[in-house]
Design an enzyme around this catalytic site. Structure first.
Site, PDB file in Angstrom:
ATOM      1  N   CYS A  17      50.740 -32.795  39.920  1.00  0.00           N
ATOM      2  CA  CYS A  17      49.566 -31.918  39.807  1.00  0.00           C
ATOM      3  C   CYS A  17      48.565 -32.467  38.801  1.00  0.00           C
ATOM      4  O   CYS A  17      47.348 -32.364  38.997  1.00  0.00           O
ATOM      5  CB  CYS A  17      49.983 -30.518  39.375  1.00  0.00           C
ATOM      6  SG  CYS A  17      51.273 -29.787  40.380  1.00  0.00           S
TER       7      CYS A  17
HETATM    8  C1  BEZ Z   1      54.479 -31.993  40.346  1.00  0.00           C
HETATM    9  O1  BEZ Z   1      53.339 -31.562  40.485  1.00  0.00           O
HETATM   10  O2  BEZ Z   1      54.681 -33.045  39.759  1.00  0.00           O
HETATM   11  C2  BEZ Z   1      55.640 -31.228  40.878  1.00  0.00           C
HETATM   12  C3  BEZ Z   1      55.586 -29.862  40.953  1.00  0.00           C
HETATM   13  C4  BEZ Z   1      56.669 -29.165  41.441  1.00  0.00           C
HETATM   14  C5  BEZ Z   1      57.802 -29.860  41.855  1.00  0.00           C
HETATM   15  C6  BEZ Z   1      57.822 -31.238  41.803  1.00  0.00           C
HETATM   16  C7  BEZ Z   1      56.736 -31.936  41.304  1.00  0.00           C
END
Ligand code: BEZ
Length: 212
Positions: free
Chosen positions: A45
């Site tokens: 994200c």
């Molecule tokens: C991420 O945005 O890195 C992420 C969010 C939830 C689960 C796995 C990765």
């Protein structure tokens, strides 16, 4: 609520990293990309929101405003924005909706009831200037989105709203387009496509992009 392409999207008022936002008022006559991420302070994200900040001029060129969302609160968003700016060498230049009460997430069906129902999935909603839903994408948590693809689809939607064309596989702005099958009259074809067209099959006719 299941939202389908062509539906008028529901309005909402919710707090954000830039203060309270009423969707319809905030959007005005612009298109909107509303996109959710599972949680603040997560690695994928962080890269996504940084990229959207860098691409903001590209969205603006297309009269599109961007609006992120997660179920975290405003203080969390503000703390995380510092990390995004630091690690992605950018400045987050658009609001992140704070949806801890899941008001918007539920309205737009961004929470998968059979998965982790405390988190929003990675959703994208492209909303046009008439508040109609034009594209929905749902991605798994493990996969970051390609925002160049979202810009490409917006280019196609805005072009095909204005001209009687569709865009073929892997089309990008400037490439040849497909003439929609409903246009058959030779006079109309000449008038609508003054640059000419090639008939590959009666149903497959290619023309240079009309607005280039
Ligand atoms: C991420 O945005 O890195 C992420 C969010 C939830 C689960 C796995 C990765």
């Amino acid at each position: 609520m299941t939202l389908r392409l062509g539906d008028t999207v529901p309005d909402f008022t919710q707090n954000s990293s830039e203060g309270e936002i009423n969707l319809y008022e905030w959007a005005g006559d612009s298109w909107v990309v509303l996109f959710s991420h599972p949680a603040d302070f997560t690695p994928v994200c962080t890269t996504e929101l940084g990229m959207v900040a860098k691409l903001k001029p590209e969205f603006e060129k297309r009269n599109v405003k961007v609006l992120a969302l997660s179920v975290d609160d405003v203080d969390s968003h503000k703390g995380w924005i510092g990390d995004i700016n630091e690690t992605q060498t950018t400045t987050v230049n658009y609001p992140i909706l704070a949806d801890p009460d899941k008001k918007v997430s539920d309205l737009y069906d961004m929470i998968h009831p059979n998965a982790d129902n405390t988190l929003t999935v990675r959703s994208v909603f492209v909303i046009d200037s008439q508040k109609k839903l034009r594209l929905v994408l749902t991605y798994p948590a493990s996969t970051g989105r390609n925002f160049d693809e979202i810009l490409r689809v917006i280019d196609s939607l805005q072009l095909t709203d204005d001209y009687k064309v569709a865009t073929p596989v892997n089309w990008k702005d400037g490439d040849d387009c497909v003439i929609v099958p409903s246009i058959k009259d030779p006079e109309e074809l000449k008038e609508r496509f003054p640059k000419g067209y090639e008939v590959i099959k009666p149903y497959l006719r290619m023309t240079p992009q009309p607005n280039k």
